[in-house]
Design a protein around this motif. Structure first.
Motif, PDB file in Angstrom:
ATOM      1  N   PRO A 212      -5.872   1.635   2.556  1.00  0.00           N
ATOM      2  CA  PRO A 212      -4.919   2.642   3.029  1.00  0.00           C
ATOM      3  C   PRO A 212      -5.519   4.042   2.984  1.00  0.00           C
ATOM      4  O   PRO A 212      -6.374   4.344   2.148  1.00  0.00           O
ATOM      5  N   THR A 213      -5.073   4.888   3.903  1.00  0.00           N
ATOM      6  CA  THR A 213      -5.478   6.294   3.911  1.00  0.00           C
ATOM      7  C   THR A 213      -4.233   7.149   3.791  1.00  0.00           C
ATOM      8  O   THR A 213      -3.123   6.711   4.100  1.00  0.00           O
ATOM      9  N   GLY A 214      -4.413   8.374   3.333  1.00  0.00           N
ATOM     10  CA  GLY A 214      -3.261   9.259   3.210  1.00  0.00           C
ATOM     11  C   GLY A 214      -3.641  10.608   2.666  1.00  0.00           C
ATOM     12  O   GLY A 214      -4.812  10.908   2.436  1.00  0.00           O
TER      13      GLY A 214
ATOM     14  N   ASP B 102      -9.462   8.033   2.262  1.00  0.00           N
ATOM     15  CA  ASP B 102      -9.005   6.825   1.592  1.00  0.00           C
ATOM     16  C   ASP B 102      -8.206   7.222   0.357  1.00  0.00           C
ATOM     17  O   ASP B 102      -8.519   8.205  -0.306  1.00  0.00           O
ATOM     18  N   ILE B 103      -7.190   6.445   0.052  1.00  0.00           N
ATOM     19  CA  ILE B 103      -6.386   6.703  -1.137  1.00  0.00           C
ATOM     20  C   ILE B 103      -7.157   6.171  -2.335  1.00  0.00           C
ATOM     21  O   ILE B 103      -7.381   4.961  -2.458  1.00  0.00           O
TER      22      ILE B 103
ATOM     23  N   MET C 164       0.969   7.755   2.360  1.00  0.00           N
ATOM     24  CA  MET C 164       0.118   6.925   3.210  1.00  0.00           C
ATOM     25  C   MET C 164       0.413   7.232   4.671  1.00  0.00           C
ATOM     26  O   MET C 164       1.563   7.335   5.081  1.00  0.00           O
TER      27      MET C 164
ATOM     28  N   ALA D 200       0.648   3.872  -2.913  1.00  0.00           N
ATOM     29  CA  ALA D 200       0.281   5.247  -2.569  1.00  0.00           C
ATOM     30  C   ALA D 200       1.248   6.229  -3.228  1.00  0.00           C
ATOM     31  O   ALA D 200       0.822   7.239  -3.800  1.00  0.00           O
TER      32      ALA D 200
ATOM     33  N   ALA E 247       0.825  -1.208   0.000  1.00  0.00           N
ATOM     34  CA  ALA E 247       0.000   0.000   0.000  1.00  0.00           C
ATOM     35  C   ALA E 247       0.863   1.264   0.000  1.00  0.00           C
ATOM     36  O   ALA E 247       0.533   2.237  -0.688  1.00  0.00           O
ATOM     37  N   GLU E 248       1.956   1.277   0.756  1.00  0.00           N
ATOM     38  CA  GLU E 248       2.844   2.449   0.756  1.00  0.00           C
ATOM     39  C   GLU E 248       3.456   2.667  -0.617  1.00  0.00           C
ATOM     40  O   GLU E 248       3.538   3.795  -1.100  1.00  0.00           O
TER      41      GLU E 248
ATOM     42  N   TYR F 224       0.248   9.922  -3.391  1.00  0.00           N
ATOM     43  CA  TYR F 224      -0.186  10.102  -2.009  1.00  0.00           C
ATOM     44  C   TYR F 224       0.948   9.753  -1.048  1.00  0.00           C
ATOM     45  O   TYR F 224       1.867   9.015  -1.399  1.00  0.00           O
TER      46      TYR F 224
END
Length: 173
Positions: free
Chosen positions: A130-132, A151-152, A104, A97, A93-94, A102
């Protein structure tokens, strides 16, 4: 020649100072194990039981509803993922992102349900996204007042956790 000698001495002293300031490995100078800091939101097992029991009425309504009859032990109340799967998801996810523009900064867990198949209602599931924050500036003079991370958009989520045993089992299992 005297100025050149002082310049050379200054460069050497500066390089040594930067080496000790920037390149000193802190872990080798500390004694004992690293300090573990509990994250915000930690609850005791007793509080987890209170929260789980408070959900009983909602779970009963879901299971007893006409459109939610299940012959395999009821609807899911929990999901389980291996630590390795969570760590791999965070790494994935990182990376994603960054590709999507983004940074994260967290994870959000959603409740969901599988779609109806052959007239049988799908069971509840939980998935993680994931959020960011977008790496693009949005022009606010007060960025700290913009609220929590969203949310991404377009990022993958993590599903396919394992259900409880039985699916409707309370905490702790």
């Amino acid at each position: 020649m005297k100025n050149f000698g002082l310049l050379l001495l200054g460069i050497i002293l500066g390089a040594l100072a930067m080496y000790f300031y920037c390149c000193n490995d802190v872990s080798t100078t500390e004694s004992g194990p690293p300090t573990v800091v509990a994250p915000k939101g930690i609850i005791k097992a007793k509080q987890a039981m209170v929260l789980d029991r408070a959900y009983d009425i909602k779970h009963r309504i879901i299971n007893d509803s006409l459109y939610r009859k299940s012959t395999d032990g009821g609807d899911n109340r929990s999901s389980w993922w291996a630590i390795e799967d969570i760590q791999n998801f965070i790494n994935h996810a990182e990376n994603q992102a960054g590709e999507l523009g983004y940074t994260m900064d967290g994870l959000r867990i959603y409740l969901g349900a599988y779609p109806k198949v052959d007239g049988q209602e799908g069971l509840t599931t939980m998935f993680i996204v994931p959020t960011g924050k977008s790496n693009k500036s949005n022009g606010s003079m007060f960025p700290m007042l913009q609220g929590g991370s969203g949310d991404i958009q377009g990022a993958d989520g993590l599903n396919i956790g394992h259900q409880g045993f039985p699916p409707g089992a309370n905490y702790p299992q």
